[in-house]
Design a protein around this motif. Structure first.
Motif, PDB file in Angstrom:
ATOM      1  N   GLN A  76       0.848  -1.189   0.000  1.00  0.00           N
ATOM      2  CA  GLN A  76       0.000   0.000   0.000  1.00  0.00           C
ATOM      3  C   GLN A  76       0.887   1.243   0.000  1.00  0.00           C
ATOM      4  O   GLN A  76       2.017   1.201   0.487  1.00  0.00           O
ATOM      5  CB  GLN A  76      -0.927   0.009   1.219  1.00  0.00           C
ATOM      6  N   VAL A  77       0.350   2.320  -0.554  1.00  0.00           N
ATOM      7  CA  VAL A  77       1.093   3.584  -0.621  1.00  0.00           C
ATOM      8  C   VAL A  77       0.422   4.582   0.320  1.00  0.00           C
ATOM      9  O   VAL A  77      -0.802   4.724   0.324  1.00  0.00           O
ATOM     10  CB  VAL A  77       1.121   4.157  -2.054  1.00  0.00           C
ATOM     11  N   TYR A  78       1.246   5.277   1.118  1.00  0.00           N
ATOM     12  CA  TYR A  78       0.761   6.316   2.013  1.00  0.00           C
ATOM     13  C   TYR A  78       1.351   7.643   1.553  1.00  0.00           C
ATOM     14  O   TYR A  78       2.577   7.805   1.548  1.00  0.00           O
ATOM     15  CB  TYR A  78       1.189   6.046   3.456  1.00  0.00           C
ATOM     16  N   LEU A  79       0.498   8.568   1.132  1.00  0.00           N
ATOM     17  CA  LEU A  79       0.948   9.912   0.792  1.00  0.00           C
ATOM     18  C   LEU A  79       0.946  10.723   2.076  1.00  0.00           C
ATOM     19  O   LEU A  79      -0.120  11.051   2.614  1.00  0.00           O
ATOM     20  CB  LEU A  79       0.035  10.546  -0.255  1.00  0.00           C
ATOM     21  N   VAL A  80       2.126  11.040   2.564  1.00  0.00           N
ATOM     22  CA  VAL A  80       2.272  11.624   3.890  1.00  0.00           C
ATOM     23  C   VAL A  80       2.819  13.038   3.794  1.00  0.00           C
ATOM     24  O   VAL A  80       3.863  13.270   3.171  1.00  0.00           O
ATOM     25  CB  VAL A  80       3.205  10.763   4.772  1.00  0.00           C
ATOM     26  N   GLN A 138      -3.551   5.645   1.116  1.00  0.00           N
ATOM     27  CA  GLN A 138      -4.142   6.515   2.116  1.00  0.00           C
ATOM     28  C   GLN A 138      -3.401   7.844   2.058  1.00  0.00           C
ATOM     29  O   GLN A 138      -2.251   7.902   1.615  1.00  0.00           O
ATOM     30  CB  GLN A 138      -4.036   5.926   3.528  1.00  0.00           C
ATOM     31  N   VAL A 139      -4.065   8.909   2.509  1.00  0.00           N
ATOM     32  CA  VAL A 139      -3.470  10.245   2.505  1.00  0.00           C
ATOM     33  C   VAL A 139      -3.417  10.755   3.944  1.00  0.00           C
ATOM     34  O   VAL A 139      -4.412  10.704   4.666  1.00  0.00           O
ATOM     35  CB  VAL A 139      -4.285  11.227   1.635  1.00  0.00           C
ATOM     36  N   VAL A 140      -2.245  11.224   4.340  1.00  0.00           N
ATOM     37  CA  VAL A 140      -2.062  11.788   5.676  1.00  0.00           C
ATOM     38  C   VAL A 140      -1.716  13.264   5.505  1.00  0.00           C
ATOM     39  O   VAL A 140      -0.620  13.606   5.065  1.00  0.00           O
ATOM     40  CB  VAL A 140      -0.939  11.068   6.437  1.00  0.00           C
ATOM     41  N   PRO A 141      -2.639  14.161   5.815  1.00  0.00           N
ATOM     42  CA  PRO A 141      -2.361  15.591   5.622  1.00  0.00           C
ATOM     43  C   PRO A 141      -1.255  16.076   6.536  1.00  0.00           C
ATOM     44  O   PRO A 141      -0.996  15.503   7.594  1.00  0.00           O
ATOM     45  CB  PRO A 141      -3.697  16.263   5.956  1.00  0.00           C
ATOM     46  N   GLY A 142      -0.602  17.140   6.107  1.00  0.00           N
ATOM     47  CA  GLY A 142       0.433  17.771   6.912  1.00  0.00           C
ATOM     48  C   GLY A 142       0.196  19.265   7.001  1.00  0.00           C
ATOM     49  O   GLY A 142      -0.645  19.823   6.286  1.00  0.00           O
TER      50      GLY A 142
END
Length: 465
Positions: free
Chosen positions: A219-223, A327-331
């Motif tokens: 899986q790819v996490y856009l962090v 999944q996307v993890v906002p910063g």
């Protein structure tokens, strides 16, 4: 080790509390998180304890302690201000084979209560042996910050599938490796986010693959890594960085943040600079897909926020095309970080009622923007990637109605110790010799809010004028 840590089964435990003041109340509230029955005995009962009079686990005895009170007890907490009584109960405990804890008097304690992090069924207990309570609280705060609030869901999930894994995989080592992969991967993330159905489906797939020694897609996490200061990372971003097999990172990800990545993770630099791309975007997309197809947990680590000039949307479209889960993890975006650390509020009732984020460097390399819309009054403008086009930005804003004396600020290396701030006006900023010394990454902020910089600048910076 003087104090041996033990977790007691409280289903049939009887706890006696002698004393009913506020100190005793704290012990009562702690014990009632378990399934133990509690008897409280004291001639005076404070309001906090009295509120539990009708609690099904609690019996209140409004009288003085009698030694017979220990007969049915398994453990006892003594919380009175009568030192002689406390010592007597401690001796009686030995006679009646009851473990006694005299609150705030470690030498009289046969057992001590640990500092507890309660994520039932996951419970973490720590002790300093009573010698360093402040240090213990400090360590607990550290652990609280890194342990997911929903770890209890993962505990119940593990309980549900424990027997199935035991019967599917042969050997303790195989089961241990499997569970470690589950806890480190996207299944655990789905569980903690409350997506039980998806988690169970992926768990079944992973268990079947493990039984057949097959590999499944990762899986790819856009962090979002935030503006640079590692203290501004979200808890979730940090957890994923420490779980990743592969980390694909940009130029704007600071060195201190990279230090927090899992030590044995493969780190791949794909940074971009003006007119020079270490790796073209299409190759970055291919890299994410290929690494995920190998079964890796891939963290695509981006400075700021993935969805604010971070090409997160473009990358997600490619992942969808190839059937790769993400999944996307906002910063914290660079604009927010730079403005906050430069003492420039992006909105202010006396200065700006709206804020616009825009780019000073379009895809075709031009700075051809909707200048009429940008030049409206009572608005703050934030330009990303605009340092090279600064003279054009100033000229066009003035041409379309902004006053030449409108304040403008340049913030370089925002939130880091190397942060530099240069302020001026649209008319003179480009001619300031200090402007030529500014280097990317530098954010441009335009609007009357910039005039507040000198007054509100709280962060130690190199201020240029």
């Amino acid at each position: 080790m003087r104090y041996f840590p033990v977790f007691l089964d409280t289903q049939s435990l009887h706890c006696l509390i002698v004393g009913a003041g506020e100190v005793a109340a704290r012990k009562l509230e702690l014990i009632l998180k378990s399934e133990a029955k509690v008897t409280v005995v004291a001639p005076y009962i404070c309001n906090t304890v009295a509120a539990y009079a009708d609690h099904p686990q609690v019996t209140l005895l409004n009288r003085r302690f009698e030694k017979e009170d220990l007969v049915t007890a398994d453990i006892a907490f003594v919380a009175t201000d009568d030192e002689a009584l406390n010592a007597d109960i401690r001796k009686l405990g030995e006679e009646y084979n009851v473990l006694v804890n005299v609150v705030d008097n470690t030498p009289l304690c046969q057992f001590i209560t640990p500092s507890i992090i309660d994520r039932s069924p996951i419970t973490i207990a720590m002790s300093s042996g009573g010698v360093a309570p402040v240090l213990l609280r400090y360590l607990r705060q550290k652990l609280e910050s890194v342990i997911p609030a929903n770890i209890s869901l993962l505990g119940r999930f593990s309980e549900k599938f424990r027997d199935k894994v035991k019967h599917t995989l042969n050997g303790v080592t195989a089961r241990r490796y499997f569970w470690e992969d589950v806890f480190d991967g996207d299944i655990a993330e789905l569980v903690e986010k409350g997506q039980a159905d998806k988690a169970e489906a992926k768990f079944e797939q992973a268990l079947s693959a493990a039984a057949q020694d097959n590999q499944i897609t990762g899986q790819v996490y856009l962090v979002g890594a935030g503006p640079g200061d590692p203290d501004l990372l979200t808890f979730r971003a940090l957890r994923l960085m420490q779980k990743a097999d592969v980390v694909i990172y940009d130029r704007l990800v600071s060195a201190p943040i990279l230090e927090l990545v899992r030590r044995d993770a493969e780190k791949i630099y794909v940074g971009k600079q003006k007119s020079h791309h270490s790796m073209p975007q299409d190759q970055i997309n291919e890299l994410m897909v290929s690494e995920a197809k190998k079964g890796n947990r891939v963290v695509r680590l981006k400075g700021g926020d993935p969805f604010i000039f971070g090409r997160g949307g473009e990358e997600i479209q490619v992942l969808l095309e190839h059937g790769v889960e993400f999944q996307v993890v906002p910063g914290i975006t660079a604009a927010s970080g730079a403005a906050s650390y430069a003492g420039i509020p992006l909105t202010h009732r006396d200065h700006a009622q709206s804020v616009t984020f825009t780019t000073g460097h379009l895809k075709n390399g031009t700075v051809d923007l909707d200048w009429s819309a940008l030049a409206s009054q009572h608005r703050t403008l934030v330009f990303y990637m605009g340092l090279t086009g600064l003279p054009i930005i100033c000229k066009k804003l003035i041409e379309h109605g902004m006053r030449p004396d409108t304040p403008i600020g340049l913030v370089q290396q925002a939130t880091l110790p190397e942060q530099r701030v240069l302020t001026g006006t649209l008319a003179d900023i480009s001619d300031n010799p200090a402007t030529a010394t500014m280097q990317p990454p530098t954010l441009i902020i335009v609007g009357s809010v910039v005039s507040l910089h000198q007054q509100l600048d709280w962060f130690t910076t190199t201020a240029l004028n």
